[in-house]
Motif scaffolding. Structure first.
Motif, PDB file in Angstrom:
ATOM      1  N   MET A 160       0.845  -1.170   0.000  1.00  0.00           N
ATOM      2  CA  MET A 160       0.000   0.000   0.000  1.00  0.00           C
ATOM      3  C   MET A 160       0.896   1.241   0.000  1.00  0.00           C
ATOM      4  N   VAL A 161       0.758   2.066  -0.992  1.00  0.00           N
ATOM      5  CA  VAL A 161       1.534   3.289  -1.096  1.00  0.00           C
ATOM      6  C   VAL A 161       0.835   4.365  -0.275  1.00  0.00           C
ATOM      7  N   ALA A 162       1.583   4.982   0.635  1.00  0.00           N
ATOM      8  CA  ALA A 162       1.009   6.004   1.504  1.00  0.00           C
ATOM      9  C   ALA A 162       1.172   7.404   0.945  1.00  0.00           C
ATOM     10  N   GLY A 163       1.996   7.579  -0.078  1.00  0.00           N
ATOM     11  CA  GLY A 163       2.223   8.905  -0.641  1.00  0.00           C
ATOM     12  C   GLY A 163       3.210   8.829  -1.787  1.00  0.00           C
ATOM     13  N   SER A 164       3.808   9.976  -2.105  1.00  0.00           N
ATOM     14  CA  SER A 164       4.779  10.025  -3.187  1.00  0.00           C
ATOM     15  C   SER A 164       5.785  11.142  -2.927  1.00  0.00           C
ATOM     16  N   VAL A 165       6.926  11.056  -3.593  1.00  0.00           N
ATOM     17  CA  VAL A 165       7.956  12.089  -3.491  1.00  0.00           C
ATOM     18  C   VAL A 165       7.616  13.181  -4.500  1.00  0.00           C
ATOM     19  N   GLN A 166       7.503  14.412  -4.013  1.00  0.00           N
ATOM     20  CA  GLN A 166       7.160  15.534  -4.885  1.00  0.00           C
ATOM     21  C   GLN A 166       8.054  16.721  -4.569  1.00  0.00           C
ATOM     22  N   THR A 167       8.202  17.608  -5.534  1.00  0.00           N
ATOM     23  CA  THR A 167       8.937  18.848  -5.329  1.00  0.00           C
ATOM     24  C   THR A 167       7.930  19.895  -4.879  1.00  0.00           C
ATOM     25  N   ILE A 168       8.225  20.535  -3.733  1.00  0.00           N
ATOM     26  CA  ILE A 168       7.313  21.530  -3.180  1.00  0.00           C
ATOM     27  C   ILE A 168       8.046  22.856  -3.006  1.00  0.00           C
ATOM     28  N   ALA A 169       7.289  23.932  -2.951  1.00  0.00           N
ATOM     29  CA  ALA A 169       7.852  25.266  -2.724  1.00  0.00           C
ATOM     30  C   ALA A 169       7.698  25.608  -1.253  1.00  0.00           C
ATOM     31  N   VAL A 170       8.787  26.063  -0.632  1.00  0.00           N
ATOM     32  CA  VAL A 170       8.771  26.445   0.780  1.00  0.00           C
ATOM     33  C   VAL A 170       9.465  27.786   0.939  1.00  0.00           C
ATOM     34  N   CYS A 171       9.224  28.410   2.074  1.00  0.00           N
ATOM     35  CA  CYS A 171       9.863  29.677   2.395  1.00  0.00           C
ATOM     36  C   CYS A 171      11.115  29.352   3.224  1.00  0.00           C
ATOM     37  N   GLY A 172      12.299  29.726   2.736  1.00  0.00           N
ATOM     38  CA  GLY A 172      13.525  29.377   3.436  1.00  0.00           C
ATOM     39  C   GLY A 172      14.643  30.355   3.153  1.00  0.00           C
ATOM     40  N   PRO A 173      15.866  30.026   3.590  1.00  0.00           N
ATOM     41  CA  PRO A 173      17.007  30.908   3.338  1.00  0.00           C
ATOM     42  C   PRO A 173      17.305  31.004   1.839  1.00  0.00           C
ATOM     43  N   ALA A 174      18.196  31.886   1.478  1.00  0.00           N
ATOM     44  CA  ALA A 174      18.450  32.206   0.067  1.00  0.00           C
ATOM     45  C   ALA A 174      19.048  31.061  -0.729  1.00  0.00           C
ATOM     46  N   PHE A 175      19.522  30.003  -0.096  1.00  0.00           N
ATOM     47  CA  PHE A 175      20.160  28.908  -0.820  1.00  0.00           C
ATOM     48  C   PHE A 175      19.139  28.236  -1.737  1.00  0.00           C
ATOM     49  N   GLY A 176      19.396  28.227  -3.029  1.00  0.00           N
ATOM     50  CA  GLY A 176      18.516  27.580  -3.997  1.00  0.00           C
ATOM     51  C   GLY A 176      17.220  28.333  -4.236  1.00  0.00           C
ATOM     52  N   ALA A 177      17.244  29.642  -4.069  1.00  0.00           N
ATOM     53  CA  ALA A 177      16.027  30.439  -4.225  1.00  0.00           C
ATOM     54  C   ALA A 177      15.545  30.414  -5.670  1.00  0.00           C
ATOM     55  N   ILE A 178      14.234  30.509  -5.844  1.00  0.00           N
ATOM     56  CA  ILE A 178      13.630  30.561  -7.169  1.00  0.00           C
ATOM     57  C   ILE A 178      13.760  31.990  -7.684  1.00  0.00           C
ATOM     58  N   ASN A 179      14.284  32.131  -8.902  1.00  0.00           N
ATOM     59  CA  ASN A 179      14.466  33.452  -9.499  1.00  0.00           C
ATOM     60  C   ASN A 179      13.408  33.689 -10.559  1.00  0.00           C
TER      61      ASN A 179
ATOM     62  N   SER B  18      -5.948   9.710   1.575  1.00  0.00           N
ATOM     63  CA  SER B  18      -6.671   8.504   1.992  1.00  0.00           C
ATOM     64  C   SER B  18      -5.902   7.692   3.029  1.00  0.00           C
ATOM     65  N   SER B  19      -4.576   7.870   3.123  1.00  0.00           N
ATOM     66  CA  SER B  19      -3.783   7.122   4.097  1.00  0.00           C
ATOM     67  C   SER B  19      -3.470   7.939   5.345  1.00  0.00           C
ATOM     68  N   ALA B  20      -3.967   9.153   5.430  1.00  0.00           N
ATOM     69  CA  ALA B  20      -3.660  10.011   6.576  1.00  0.00           C
ATOM     70  C   ALA B  20      -4.208   9.439   7.871  1.00  0.00           C
ATOM     71  N   ALA B  21      -5.401   8.852   7.839  1.00  0.00           N
ATOM     72  CA  ALA B  21      -5.990   8.279   9.060  1.00  0.00           C
ATOM     73  C   ALA B  21      -5.135   7.124   9.570  1.00  0.00           C
ATOM     74  N   TYR B  22      -4.614   6.295   8.668  1.00  0.00           N
ATOM     75  CA  TYR B  22      -3.760   5.171   9.063  1.00  0.00           C
ATOM     76  C   TYR B  22      -2.469   5.675   9.699  1.00  0.00           C
ATOM     77  N   ILE B  23      -1.836   6.673   9.094  1.00  0.00           N
ATOM     78  CA  ILE B  23      -0.589   7.222   9.620  1.00  0.00           C
ATOM     79  C   ILE B  23      -0.834   7.855  10.989  1.00  0.00           C
ATOM     80  N   ASP B  24      -1.930   8.586  11.141  1.00  0.00           N
ATOM     81  CA  ASP B  24      -2.250   9.216  12.426  1.00  0.00           C
ATOM     82  C   ASP B  24      -2.497   8.169  13.503  1.00  0.00           C
ATOM     83  N   ALA B  25      -3.088   7.038  13.147  1.00  0.00           N
ATOM     84  CA  ALA B  25      -3.389   5.993  14.129  1.00  0.00           C
ATOM     85  C   ALA B  25      -2.123   5.337  14.665  1.00  0.00           C
ATOM     86  N   ILE B  26      -1.119   5.140  13.820  1.00  0.00           N
ATOM     87  CA  ILE B  26       0.093   4.458  14.281  1.00  0.00           C
ATOM     88  C   ILE B  26       1.115   5.426  14.854  1.00  0.00           C
TER      89      ILE B  26
END
Length: 98
Positions: free
Chosen positions: A1-20, A50-58
């Motif tokens: 059962m796959v609980a999720g996937s690896v994705q690229t997300i945008a976050v607010c952080g220090p200047a290293f690797g900033a989006i221009n 759909s797998s969030a309830a399972y992860i929260d339970a364990i």
């Protein structure tokens, strides 16, 4: 059962690797010390809703009271079985020597 996937997300952080955009970094505020923060990307494992309830339970904290109850039951069971087998062995030895 796959609980999720690896994705690229945008976050607010220090200047290293900033989006221009148009040669400038996208600002998204400052941290507690007043240092500027910029929109950056990172890879993260994102859970499927759909797998969030399972992860929260364990992911509940360890219950020491319940663990002590299980340990006490197991210890009492082992001691009781040892006493019964010791008594049975004494009876068998008595019958064997009579």
């Amino acid at each position: 059962m796959v609980a999720g996937s690896v994705q690229t997300i945008a976050v607010c952080g220090p200047a290293f690797g900033a989006i221009n955009v148009a040669g400038r970094s996208i600002s998204c505020g400052t941290d507690v010390n007043g240092n500027p923060l910029y929109v950056t990307t990172m890879q993260a494992y994102v859970l499927d809703p759909s797998s969030a309830a399972y992860i929260d339970a364990i992911a509940q904290p360890f219950d020491y009271v319940q663990a002590a109850g299980f340990w006490g039951l197991a210890f009492t069971t082992i001691i009781s079985l040892w006493l019964v087998s010791h008594g049975a062995g004494a009876i068998v030895n008595f019958v064997r020597r009579a």
